[in-house]
Write a protein that holds these residues in place. Structure first.
Motif, PDB file in Angstrom:
ATOM      1  N   LEU A 152      42.782  16.129  -4.295  1.00 56.04           N
ATOM      2  CA  LEU A 152      43.672  15.593  -5.331  1.00 56.04           C
ATOM      3  C   LEU A 152      45.001  15.176  -4.728  1.00 56.04           C
ATOM      4  O   LEU A 152      45.550  14.105  -5.049  1.00 56.04           O
ATOM      5  CB  LEU A 152      43.869  16.645  -6.419  1.00 56.04           C
ATOM      6  N   GLU A 153      45.531  15.979  -3.826  1.00 56.78           N
ATOM      7  CA  GLU A 153      46.809  15.645  -3.187  1.00 56.78           C
ATOM      8  C   GLU A 153      46.662  14.462  -2.233  1.00 56.78           C
ATOM      9  O   GLU A 153      47.594  13.661  -2.082  1.00 56.78           O
ATOM     10  CB  GLU A 153      47.364  16.867  -2.472  1.00 56.78           C
ATOM     11  N   ASN A 154      45.495  14.342  -1.601  1.00 55.24           N
ATOM     12  CA  ASN A 154      45.250  13.164  -0.770  1.00 55.24           C
ATOM     13  C   ASN A 154      45.284  11.890  -1.614  1.00 55.24           C
ATOM     14  O   ASN A 154      45.846  10.869  -1.218  1.00 55.24           O
ATOM     15  CB  ASN A 154      43.890  13.274  -0.077  1.00 55.24           C
ATOM     16  N   VAL A 175      44.063  21.494 -11.409  1.00 54.29           N
ATOM     17  CA  VAL A 175      44.202  20.141 -11.956  1.00 54.29           C
ATOM     18  C   VAL A 175      45.313  20.093 -12.993  1.00 54.29           C
ATOM     19  O   VAL A 175      46.083  19.124 -13.064  1.00 54.29           O
ATOM     20  CB  VAL A 175      42.862  19.678 -12.564  1.00 54.29           C
ATOM     21  N   LEU A 176      45.420  21.144 -13.820  1.00 54.34           N
ATOM     22  CA  LEU A 176      46.475  21.202 -14.834  1.00 54.34           C
ATOM     23  C   LEU A 176      47.858  21.145 -14.185  1.00 54.34           C
ATOM     24  O   LEU A 176      48.743  20.402 -14.623  1.00 54.34           O
ATOM     25  CB  LEU A 176      46.316  22.473 -15.658  1.00 54.34           C
ATOM     26  N   GLN A 177      48.055  21.918 -13.129  1.00 54.23           N
ATOM     27  CA  GLN A 177      49.347  21.936 -12.440  1.00 54.23           C
ATOM     28  C   GLN A 177      49.667  20.568 -11.837  1.00 54.23           C
ATOM     29  O   GLN A 177      50.795  20.072 -11.953  1.00 54.23           O
ATOM     30  CB  GLN A 177      49.345  22.997 -11.345  1.00 54.23           C
ATOM     31  N   GLU A 178      48.669  19.949 -11.206  1.00 54.69           N
ATOM     32  CA  GLU A 178      48.910  18.643 -10.594  1.00 54.69           C
ATOM     33  C   GLU A 178      49.171  17.578 -11.654  1.00 54.69           C
ATOM     34  O   GLU A 178      49.958  16.655 -11.439  1.00 54.69           O
ATOM     35  CB  GLU A 178      47.704  18.245  -9.731  1.00 54.69           C
ATOM     36  N   ALA A 179      48.533  17.706 -12.819  1.00 55.66           N
ATOM     37  CA  ALA A 179      48.770  16.749 -13.901  1.00 55.66           C
ATOM     38  C   ALA A 179      50.195  16.860 -14.421  1.00 55.66           C
ATOM     39  O   ALA A 179      50.842  15.850 -14.712  1.00 55.66           O
ATOM     40  CB  ALA A 179      47.768  16.978 -15.027  1.00 55.66           C
TER      41      ALA A 179
END
Length: 628
Positions: free
Chosen positions: A32-34, A174-178
């Motif tokens: 996700l970070e990539n 995913v929630l944190q990255e969103a």
């Protein structure tokens, strides 16, 4: 996927972090970070079989054919080119280990295309070895499909949790990255069912899409993000989301500052809901503390703590509407046919009194004989009004006044805006007012007292209910705290000392903390082995005995250790014991004075964190009576 560079051996050793793929959640985080580093605006994640099969799709920059062949090599996709870049990071990834680590423990296919290329490329990798390379037709971006994760590392596969547990960890990531990237549309589907979908249209829409509209309504935007009111408190710290430069991190100093800012607002065992996103100079933080890059350190932790604490405390303490719970009327379809009336409820209603306002209800009798019988009894005939079935309100006093609370800009002082009658009994409330810090331009009218415990106030068309004990407790708390800080706690000598008997443990605590008692106006001497004499006590306006106050304070300080905790515990204990109790009748003027002092303080929770007020709006009232 970033600039491809093979680093020299010394730099490679410096940033080596070992395996970064511990479980499916860590894999999702890395990929996700990539995608985010590749400037993607759309990311979709399909998870199956507890994360052992995952498909990633993004619309990022993509990779060239040469980059695709190198991306599975260790450190080949690192975003840094020199040692100095480690101390000025602006990307999520920087070591270049993710794809190589994932490729080594799975069967992976990567398809990618750059905008400037006419076609894309696809590569298949098994256990870190390339098995296929071909041209492919696809849209701009990258698609990564991972199957049979940990198929060649049975020890790691064995220690994976149940699918539901692994899926929950993935959802948290995913929630944190969103939340950290509200301008990016992120979709998470688990076993074909969509769990998270954000539109990428801003932080407020992201909050609504993840937590719902009601959560956003109970959040307040501050300089560093959003903080929640008391209706959003949780029993764990899991809903404190911390980000630094849009990177999800764990920073103890941030959590401490936030929780300390909520002090006296949170009940014991409760934690706030908050979204903290700090923007700092990358050179002032170190994200290379842990391979996961979750834990960071600040070069100036004192400044970070002070900024978050002061903003949080200021916003919470001086916005009563933000801290005031609202009573919501639950809509129910009533079936009157099933309502059973007991014999006791059929008896004539008695006079109902709310403070100094009497409600007289008369019930028409069925026949003249029974009425005559009642008239000849000892019941007060003056209360019967022509035997009509109606309700009337008869005020016995006309001293109910409206409190005009002026703003700080007004030239009229708060004391001048209300004239209280001098005929009321002696107040139990201190006459000293605390400096005005937050007042609202609104008219407040004290209606009365319910159950001799709650003050009913009409304000801006709403009914506000105040807990009289907590109101007075907060007033005393602020007064004592201010006096202690200014070394102005007054003391009064007792004509007859109070003799108290203590246990061995209590004696030990008293001797250890005796100086604190003296600072708060107590003078205590030992009489014999177990008895002590209290010769002087603090000057408090209280109806409780100072013996009870002493034991309350002594019990409170047994549970704390540090100096600040001892002082705080003593102030809270003395305030609680000295405050007006429930079931204590107050006059209108006493209630007005309480509400006036509280609004001058501008803080609407008790020192234990309980709310002082709750609100019933006119709309709620009308809904309750089925008018709306």
């Amino acid at each position: 996927m970033g600039i491809i560079k093979i680093l020299d051996e010394s730099l490679s050793n410096m940033i080596a972090a070992g395996e970064v793929v511990e479980n499916p959640a860590s894999l999702v985080k890395e990929l996700l970070e990539n995608s985010l580093d590749a400037n993607s605006k759309y990311i979709k994640i399909d998870v199956k079989n507890g994360g052992k099969n995952i498909k990633f799709t993004d619309d990022g920059k993509g990779m060239s054919r040469e980059d695709l062949l190198l991306c599975i090599e260790r450190h080949a996709t690192s975003k840094i080119s020199s040692k100095d870049d480690l101390f000025n990071l602006s990307t999520y990834g920087f070591r270049g280990e993710a794809l190589s680590s994932i490729a080594a423990v799975s069967k992976m296919t990567i398809s990618t295309k750059r905008k400037e290329d006419s076609s894309g490329y696809s590569i298949s990798v098994t256990a870190g070895k390339i098995t296929n390379l071909k041209d492919t037709q696809k849209s701009t971006g990258t698609e990564i499909e991972i199957n049979n994760l940990f198929f060649n590392t049975p020890a790691r596969l064995k220690f994976l949790r149940k699918d539901t547990t692994e899926n929950t960890k993935i959802k948290e990531i995913v929630l944190q990255e969103a939340l950290a990237n509200p301008e990016v549309s992120i979709i998470l589907a688990i076993d074909g069912k969509e769990n998270i979908r954000t539109s990428g249209t801003g932080i407020e829409n992201t909050i609504i899409e993840i937590f719902g509209v009601s959560t956003l309504k109970n959040l307040k935007q501050v300089e560093f993000g959003y903080i929640g009111n008391l209706s959003l408190t949780r029993s764990t710290k899991d809903f404190i989301f911390t980000f630094v430069n849009n990177r999800p991190v764990k920073a103890k100093i941030i959590e401490e500052a936030l929780i300390d800012g909520y002090y006296t607002h949170l009940m014991r065992g409760k934690y706030p809901f908050a979204i903290v996103n700090l923007k700092v100079d990358p050179k002032s933080i170190d994200v290379n503390v842990h391979p996961s890059k979750k834990i960071i350190k600040f070069s100036d932790e004192n400044k970070i703590y002070h900024d978050i604490y002061s903003i949080t405390e200021s916003e919470l303490n001086f916005d009563k509407n933000f801290n005031m719970p609202t009573f919501e009327v639950k809509k129910e379809n009533l079936n009157f046919e099933n309502i059973k009336i007991s014999e006791d409820s059929k008896k004539p209603f008695e006079n109902f009194e709310i403070n100094d306002i009497k409600r007289v209800i008369e019930i028409k009798k069925e026949n003249e004989s029974s009425l005559e019988k009642k008239n000849n009894s000892t019941i007060d005939k003056e209360n019967f009004l022509n035997f009509q079935t109606e309700t009337k309100f008869i005020p016995t006093k006309s001293e109910v006044t409206t409190l005009q609370l002026e703003t700080e800009e007004s030239n009229v002082s708060l004391e001048e805006s209300i004239k209280l009658p001098d005929t009321s009994p002696k107040n139990t409330i201190s006459d000293s007012f605390i400096e005005n810090k937050s007042l609202t331009s609104s008219a407040i009218k004290v209606i009365g007292q319910f159950s001799n415990s709650f003050i009913l106030v009409e304000q801006d068309g709403d009914l506000i209910v105040y807990d009289q004990h907590i109101v007075h407790e907060r007033i005393l708390y602020e007064k004592l705290k201010q006096e202690y800080a200014q070394h102005k706690v007054s003391s009064q000598a007792l004509l007859v000392p109070i003799k108290v008997s203590l246990t061995l443990k209590q004696i030990e605590i008293l001797k250890e903390k005796l100086s604190f008692f003296e600072d708060f106006g107590f003078e205590i001497d030992q009489f014999n082995d177990i008895d002590f004499l209290i010769r002087a006590v603090p000057t408090l306006d209280t109806k409780d005995s100072f013996e009870n106050i002493f034991f309350e304070v002594l019990e409170g300080i047994t549970k704390v250790n540090s100096k600040n905790e001892v002082i705080e515990s003593m102030i809270i204990s003395m305030s609680c014991r000295s405050a007006i109790k429930a079931n204590e009748k107050l006059s209108i003027s006493e209630m007005e004075k309480l509400i006036l002092e509280l609004h001058k303080i501008g803080r609407f929770t008790c020192p234990h964190g309980r709310p002082i007020t709750f609100k019933i709006s006119l709309l709620d009232m009308e809904k309750g009576f089925k008018r709306k």
